[in-house]
Design an enzyme around this catalytic site. Structure first.
Site, PDB file in Angstrom:
ATOM      1  N   LYS A 245       0.833  -1.193   0.000  1.00 57.86           N
ATOM      2  CA  LYS A 245       0.000   0.000   0.000  1.00 57.86           C
ATOM      3  C   LYS A 245       0.872   1.249   0.000  1.00 57.86           C
ATOM      4  O   LYS A 245       2.057   1.186   0.327  1.00 57.86           O
ATOM      5  CB  LYS A 245      -0.876   0.026   1.267  1.00 57.86           C
ATOM      6  CG  LYS A 245      -1.994  -1.001   1.310  1.00 57.86           C
ATOM      7  CD  LYS A 245      -2.826  -0.832   2.581  1.00 57.86           C
ATOM      8  CE  LYS A 245      -3.897  -1.896   2.705  1.00 57.86           C
ATOM      9  NZ  LYS A 245      -4.945  -1.826   1.684  1.00 57.86           N
TER      10      LYS A 245
ATOM     11  N   ARG B 129      -9.894 -11.832   2.235  1.00 57.96           N
ATOM     12  CA  ARG B 129     -10.720 -12.920   1.692  1.00 57.96           C
ATOM     13  C   ARG B 129      -9.994 -14.255   1.778  1.00 57.96           C
ATOM     14  O   ARG B 129     -10.624 -15.307   1.860  1.00 57.96           O
ATOM     15  CB  ARG B 129     -11.154 -12.569   0.259  1.00 57.96           C
ATOM     16  CG  ARG B 129     -10.023 -12.446  -0.726  1.00 57.96           C
ATOM     17  CD  ARG B 129     -10.422 -11.718  -1.998  1.00 57.96           C
ATOM     18  NE  ARG B 129     -10.574 -10.270  -1.800  1.00 57.96           N
ATOM     19  CZ  ARG B 129     -10.907  -9.406  -2.759  1.00 57.96           C
ATOM     20  NH1 ARG B 129     -11.148  -9.839  -3.986  1.00 57.96           N
ATOM     21  NH2 ARG B 129     -11.009  -8.119  -2.507  1.00 57.96           N
TER      22      ARG B 129
HETATM   23  N1  BES Z   1      -8.198  -4.000   4.493  1.00 58.88           N
HETATM   24  C1  BES Z   1      -8.356  -3.607   3.148  1.00 58.88           C
HETATM   25  C2  BES Z   1      -9.699  -2.937   2.878  1.00 58.88           C
HETATM   26  C3  BES Z   1      -9.843  -1.560   3.429  1.00 58.88           C
HETATM   27  C4  BES Z   1      -9.391  -0.469   2.704  1.00 58.88           C
HETATM   28  C5  BES Z   1     -10.428  -1.355   4.645  1.00 58.88           C
HETATM   29  C6  BES Z   1      -9.531   0.802   3.232  1.00 58.88           C
HETATM   30  C7  BES Z   1     -10.568  -0.088   5.180  1.00 58.88           C
HETATM   31  C8  BES Z   1     -10.114   0.993   4.471  1.00 58.88           C
HETATM   32  C9  BES Z   1      -8.244  -4.828   2.243  1.00 58.88           C
HETATM   33  O1  BES Z   1      -7.417  -5.841   2.684  1.00 58.88           O
HETATM   34  C10 BES Z   1      -7.657  -4.327   0.981  1.00 58.88           C
HETATM   35  O2  BES Z   1      -6.510  -3.988   0.956  1.00 58.88           O
HETATM   36  N2  BES Z   1      -8.474  -4.274  -0.039  1.00 58.88           N
HETATM   37  C11 BES Z   1      -8.052  -3.783  -1.296  1.00 58.88           C
HETATM   38  C12 BES Z   1      -8.453  -4.814  -2.299  1.00 58.88           C
HETATM   39  C13 BES Z   1      -7.815  -4.617  -3.626  1.00 58.88           C
HETATM   40  C14 BES Z   1      -6.382  -5.040  -3.602  1.00 58.88           C
HETATM   41  C15 BES Z   1      -8.563  -5.460  -4.607  1.00 58.88           C
HETATM   42  C16 BES Z   1      -8.781  -2.473  -1.556  1.00 58.88           C
HETATM   43  O3  BES Z   1      -9.947  -2.356  -1.178  1.00 58.88           O
HETATM   44  O4  BES Z   1      -8.150  -1.562  -2.081  1.00 58.88           O
HETATM   45 MN    MN Z   2      -5.395  -5.598   2.058  1.00 60.30          MN
END
Ligand code: BES
Ligand code: MN
Ligand code: ZN
Length: 506
Positions: free
Chosen positions: A283, A357
């Protein structure tokens, strides 16, 4: 916090802060307000006029008392329109009042109970909501602050009412409603503490320890699985996510069993990423900022279990948490790795940041080994869900209409905001992989839905299943009514309310 009933005039309450709610479409502001105003020689009404206080929903006036009544402050809260009034407005009122009381270091608070005379709102629900709001609004996360000794905290809340308001309802029932509200709110504070804890402190092992300690006190059984146990269980998705971290993963399995034998079993499954850096699909620094809250689903499950131990529903409840940390290093899983799952399906990892997931898929398979009739998973799963619904509402994906109806009843009782989302079969093919059984990422559009569809592939039928994506409401950007800035404890109360209405028989 000590919660009690009070049957005298609010004006005479020996409390540091007294609070009353008023309707925007009732210009005389009601009897309780009038009595306080008389005690203050009309100064309360003058203050309301000066501040243009109309009683709009959420509008709050804090009046500093200079004499006339025992309290040092009066809080006047706007309920908005009379027809909008219900338990959630009462919860907001108590939350706003207890937040003021806590901020001014008051030790005691008296809240006026408002019961509309049309009889559509249940008195017990209102009393429960006042208890919840009082406890939730006074919350401050102090674990890492150097606290000055002797600091006052709000520890005495009285709910004031006149006999006509609660006609027919016994004092014992009212006290039970207060107690129930307090139990739900205390459990929610346990969730908040878990989410607010920094990720260097709250590692998967620490999360497991805290759940185990809570379970012991609450009278739940609790089993913790370490990495070796997970390997024996074939949980290579869960293990895979944890591979880039120095912190070992854990599976936390709490169980509530009712005294009377039950035919029905429910599993609550929580995503417990104590920190989500994204792994090798790393990230941005900004994207990482809130990722200590990526165990919000786990916190909701742990909080719900704590409440369930007190509320004693009729069904068996398993609380299962997949705990891990998602970090990048030389041992981390790579995009394009293929992992076997507990369920048997192989998964091609397209993006290591779609890790929730993966952990949940194995935890769902583990939960189904417990022979459950119903399964609810809770997770801060996708940013896409926040894009769809905003930061205050969670998405609810449900494969069974009877369960959906009960879930809706539960979230109406808790006042938490959910919106039903579709498990659109038209998007499912996006998860087909060229080289494995399934891949962990679909297209960008509909990202919350494809995440849910991925989980659905791991749910073995027949099982009523719901997936709750709480990525938005797990945190609050500001303190408002009973929500305090930071962790909200979202989900715990809805899950507990849900389990209370699961029918005894199949
Ligand atoms: N934990 C995150 C989702 C999330 C994002 C929660 C912002 C709270 C605030 C999850 O593990 C994630 O990183 N999701 C990605 C998925 C993508 C890689 C398809 C996302 O939502 O950007
Ligand atoms: Mn994630
Ligand atoms: Zn995540």
């Amino acid at each position: 916090m000590k919660l009690s009933l009070y049957t005298d005039d609010l004006r005479d309450a020996m409390a540091d802060v007294v609070a009353v709610g008023v309707f925007s479409d009732e210009p005389d502001r009601g009897l309780a307000f009038a009595s306080l105003n008389r005690g203050l020689d009309g100064a309360l009404e003058r203050a309301c006029r000066d501040e243009a206080f109309k009683g709009h929903s959420g509008q709050t006036l804090v009046f500093n008392v200079a004499g006339g009544i025992a309290a040092t402050r009066v809080v006047v809260f706007g309920f908005g329109e009379r027809k909008q009034y219900g338990a959630e407005r009462a919860r907001a009122f108590a939350g706003a009042a207890s937040r003021v009381a806590s901020r001014v270091r008051a030790k005691s608070l008296a809240l006026q109970l408002t019961v509309p005379d049309d009889g559509v709102v249940d008195v017990l629900q209102l009393v429960g909501a006042l208890a919840e709001g009082s406890v939730l609004g006074a919350y401050v996360y102090r674990a890492h602050k150097t606290v000055e000794p002797g600091e006052d905290t709000l520890d005495d809340v009285r709910v004031a009412f006149v006999a006509e308001d609660v006609q027919g309802v016994k004092g014992s029932a009212l006290r039970r409603a207060l107690e129930r509200g307090q139990q739900l709110a205390d459990a929610t504070l346990f969730s908040r503490d878990l989410v607010n804890a920094p990720p260097n402190v709250l590692t998967p092992i620490e999360l497991a320890d805290r759940c185990k300690r809570m379970a012991k006190i609450a009278g739940l059984s609790c089993k913790i699985l370490n990495a070796r146990d997970l390997d024996r269980q074939g949980m290579h998705l869960h293990l895979g996510v944890a591979k880039g971290s120095d912190h070992e993963p854990r599976l936390i399995h709490m169980t509530y069993s009712p005294e009377e034998k039950s035919e029905r079993t429910v599993a609550l499954v929580g995503k417990g990423l104590t920190f989500d850096a994204g792994g090798l699909s790393i990230k941005t620094s900004e994207g990482m900022l809130e990722m200590k809250s990526d165990m919000g689903g786990a916190a909701a499950v742990a909080g719900a279990m704590m409440a369930i131990a007190k509320l004693k529903p009729a069904c068996v409840v398993h609380g299962i948490i997949g705990a891990a940390e998602n970090m990048p290093d030389g041992r981390a899983i790579r995009p394009s790795d293929v992992l076997p799952s507990k369920r048997g399906l192989t998964v091609e990892v397209i993006n290591t940041d779609a890790e929730g997931r993966l952990v949940l898929a194995d935890a769902i398979a583990y939960a189904q080994d417990q022979k459950v009739d119903e399964l609810i998973d809770v997770a801060t799963l996708t940013g896409a869900c926040m894009v769809a619904l905003g930061k205050k509402t969670a998405g609810a994906f449900v494969n069974d209409e009877r369960m959906a109806a009960r879930l809706e009843q539960a979230w109406k009782a808790s006042g938490e905001s959910f919106w039903r989302m579709p498990l659109d079969p038209a998007l499912d093919a996006q998860l087909d992989s060229d080289i494995a059984d399934v891949k962990n990422l679909g297209e960008r559009y509909g990202g919350a839905i494809t995440a849910a569809l991925f989980l659905q592939r791991f749910v073995e039928k027949p099982c009523a299943w719901a997936h709750l994506d709480i990525a938005g409401p797990v945190l609050s950007a500001e303190s408002v009514d009973y929500k305090t800035k930071g962790a909200t404890g979202f989900g715990a109360r809805t899950l507990a309310e849900y389990v209370m209405i699961v029918p005894k028989k199949r």
